[in-house]
Design a protein around this motif. Structure first.
Motif, PDB file in Angstrom:
ATOM      1  N   TYR A 130     -74.549 120.468  12.601  1.00 55.25           N
ATOM      2  CA  TYR A 130     -73.665 120.843  11.214  1.00 55.25           C
ATOM      3  C   TYR A 130     -74.088 120.458  10.209  1.00 55.25           C
ATOM      4  O   TYR A 130     -73.666 121.283   9.355  1.00 55.25           O
ATOM      5  CB  TYR A 130     -72.486 119.412  11.174  1.00 55.25           C
ATOM      6  CG  TYR A 130     -71.688 119.751  13.173  1.00 55.25           C
ATOM      7  CD1 TYR A 130     -71.322 121.299  13.593  1.00 55.25           C
ATOM      8  CD2 TYR A 130     -70.747 119.015  13.606  1.00 55.25           C
ATOM      9  CE1 TYR A 130     -70.914 121.832  14.949  1.00 55.25           C
ATOM     10  CE2 TYR A 130     -69.790 118.990  15.062  1.00 55.25           C
ATOM     11  CZ  TYR A 130     -69.459 120.022  15.497  1.00 55.25           C
ATOM     12  OH  TYR A 130     -69.198 120.749  16.206  1.00 55.25           O
ATOM     13  N   LEU A 179     -75.877 122.722   8.978  1.00 58.46           N
ATOM     14  CA  LEU A 179     -75.478 124.200   9.010  1.00 58.46           C
ATOM     15  C   LEU A 179     -74.863 123.920   7.459  1.00 58.46           C
ATOM     16  O   LEU A 179     -74.365 125.230   6.998  1.00 58.46           O
ATOM     17  CB  LEU A 179     -75.291 125.335   9.975  1.00 58.46           C
ATOM     18  CG  LEU A 179     -75.271 125.672  10.939  1.00 58.46           C
ATOM     19  CD1 LEU A 179     -75.065 125.597  12.297  1.00 58.46           C
ATOM     20  CD2 LEU A 179     -76.504 126.616  10.872  1.00 58.46           C
ATOM     21  N   VAL A 211     -76.010 124.405   4.147  1.00 58.01           N
ATOM     22  CA  VAL A 211     -76.455 124.622   3.287  1.00 58.01           C
ATOM     23  C   VAL A 211     -75.773 126.643   3.419  1.00 58.01           C
ATOM     24  O   VAL A 211     -75.691 127.237   2.045  1.00 58.01           O
ATOM     25  CB  VAL A 211     -77.599 125.313   3.709  1.00 58.01           C
ATOM     26  CG1 VAL A 211     -78.549 123.442   3.577  1.00 58.01           C
ATOM     27  CG2 VAL A 211     -78.624 125.514   3.992  1.00 58.01           C
ATOM     28  N   THR A 212     -75.666 126.967   4.482  1.00 67.12           N
ATOM     29  CA  THR A 212     -74.882 128.083   4.974  1.00 67.12           C
ATOM     30  C   THR A 212     -73.205 128.663   4.439  1.00 67.12           C
ATOM     31  O   THR A 212     -73.021 129.443   4.019  1.00 67.12           O
ATOM     32  CB  THR A 212     -74.986 128.678   6.202  1.00 67.12           C
ATOM     33  OG1 THR A 212     -73.928 127.810   7.210  1.00 67.12           O
ATOM     34  CG2 THR A 212     -76.265 128.326   6.658  1.00 67.12           C
ATOM     35  N   GLY A 213     -72.225 127.581   4.458  1.00 67.23           N
ATOM     36  CA  GLY A 213     -71.202 127.502   3.774  1.00 67.23           C
ATOM     37  C   GLY A 213     -69.995 128.024   4.596  1.00 67.23           C
ATOM     38  O   GLY A 213     -69.522 126.669   4.877  1.00 67.23           O
ATOM     39  N   ILE A 214     -70.230 128.336   5.509  1.00 66.01           N
ATOM     40  CA  ILE A 214     -69.917 129.416   6.632  1.00 66.01           C
ATOM     41  C   ILE A 214     -70.352 128.676   8.296  1.00 66.01           C
ATOM     42  O   ILE A 214     -69.488 128.687   9.445  1.00 66.01           O
ATOM     43  CB  ILE A 214     -69.019 130.678   6.373  1.00 66.01           C
ATOM     44  CG1 ILE A 214     -70.416 131.210   7.382  1.00 66.01           C
ATOM     45  CG2 ILE A 214     -69.099 131.062   5.398  1.00 66.01           C
ATOM     46  CD1 ILE A 214     -70.008 132.830   7.244  1.00 66.01           C
ATOM     47  N   GLY A 215     -71.632 128.080   8.045  1.00 65.48           N
ATOM     48  CA  GLY A 215     -71.916 128.446  10.131  1.00 65.48           C
ATOM     49  C   GLY A 215     -71.503 126.929  10.316  1.00 65.48           C
ATOM     50  O   GLY A 215     -71.512 127.229  11.714  1.00 65.48           O
ATOM     51  N   THR A 216     -70.858 125.756   9.440  1.00 60.73           N
ATOM     52  CA  THR A 216     -70.722 124.518  10.166  1.00 60.73           C
ATOM     53  C   THR A 216     -69.321 124.443  10.777  1.00 60.73           C
ATOM     54  O   THR A 216     -69.246 124.474  12.664  1.00 60.73           O
ATOM     55  CB  THR A 216     -70.634 124.023   8.765  1.00 60.73           C
ATOM     56  OG1 THR A 216     -72.603 123.358   8.431  1.00 60.73           O
ATOM     57  CG2 THR A 216     -69.994 121.905   9.709  1.00 60.73           C
TER      58      THR A 216
END
Length: 227
Positions: A141, A144, A146-151
């Motif tokens: 979590y 992720l 840093v991806t914005g939507i990955g978490t």
């Protein structure tokens, strides 16, 4: 996924039933009461600690109190799924029995009684899996973020796996002789359930709808439907 959607639509039809509505209101009231009690206890404990140790001045304590309230509200939204599933686990046998009695009378006649101790055991096992699974996923979590939507996407994936297992266990407790759902069916069940928990307002109905959906998933597979 087609069977899961079919089961979901059938579960929505169960909501207006008097007994289902009664269980929904009871479980929702208990869930909100537990969240309110936990929030109040945390707020009182923090306020006592700040005043007892004099870490902050009066103005800073007021600001800290406001931040604590906001944190409790945010935390309650995040914890709602966990508390709601545990509470619904306490009513699981009543929900499953009601849906089976109306749709699958033959299966209901073969079902074994599930006592309150087993219901509590199922609820606690669900809570332990939820906490343990999300703690194991916590490093991912964080990575992720840093991806914005990955978490949130990965959290949906993790909780879909956990929910599918928990909901299946609620139904199989009454039918220990039945085989488990296959992985695809269990995943579909968990995914629709987990997704419904993140939709405002719908998340209030999600625990009961998910439990009813699990009943339909199991019995539709077996061809038990009789309506």
């Amino acid at each position: 996924m087609t069977r899961a959607v079919h089961a979901f639509l059938l579960a929505l039809r169960d909501l207006p039933q008097p007994r289902v509505l009664r269980i929904l209101l009871q479980s929702l009231a208990l869930t909100l009461l537990l969240l309110l009690a936990a929030g109040a206890a945390i707020f009182v404990a923090v306020q006592w600690a700040l005043e007892h140790w004099q870490w902050l001045g009066a103005a800073e304590r007021d600001m800290a109190g406001l931040l604590v309230v906001l944190a409790i509200i945010a935390g309650s939204w995040l914890l709602f799924r966990a508390v709601a599933i545990v509470v619904v686990g306490l009513f699981a046998d009543a929900i499953v029995a009601d849906v089976e009695g109306r749709y699958y009378p033959a299966a209901a006649a073969r079902a074994v009684d599930v006592g309150w101790r087993q219901n509590i055991g199922l609820a606690l096992a669900s809570l332990i899996r939820l906490i343990g699974g999300n703690l194991l996923a916590l490093p991912i979590y964080i990575l992720l973020l840093v991806t914005g939507i990955g978490t949130p996407i990965f959290a949906l994936f993790v909780n879909a796996l956990l929910l599918g297992r928990d909901l299946e266990a609620m139904v199989l407790a009454r039918h220990p002789d039945r085989p488990r759902l296959d992985r695809r069916a269990r995943w579909s069940l968990g995914l629709l359930s987990a997704a419904s928990f993140v939709v405002p307002v719908a998340n209030l109905l999600a625990p009961i709808v998910s439990a009813a959906m699990a009943v339909h998933m199991l019995h539709l597979r077996s061809g038990d439907r009789n309506i």
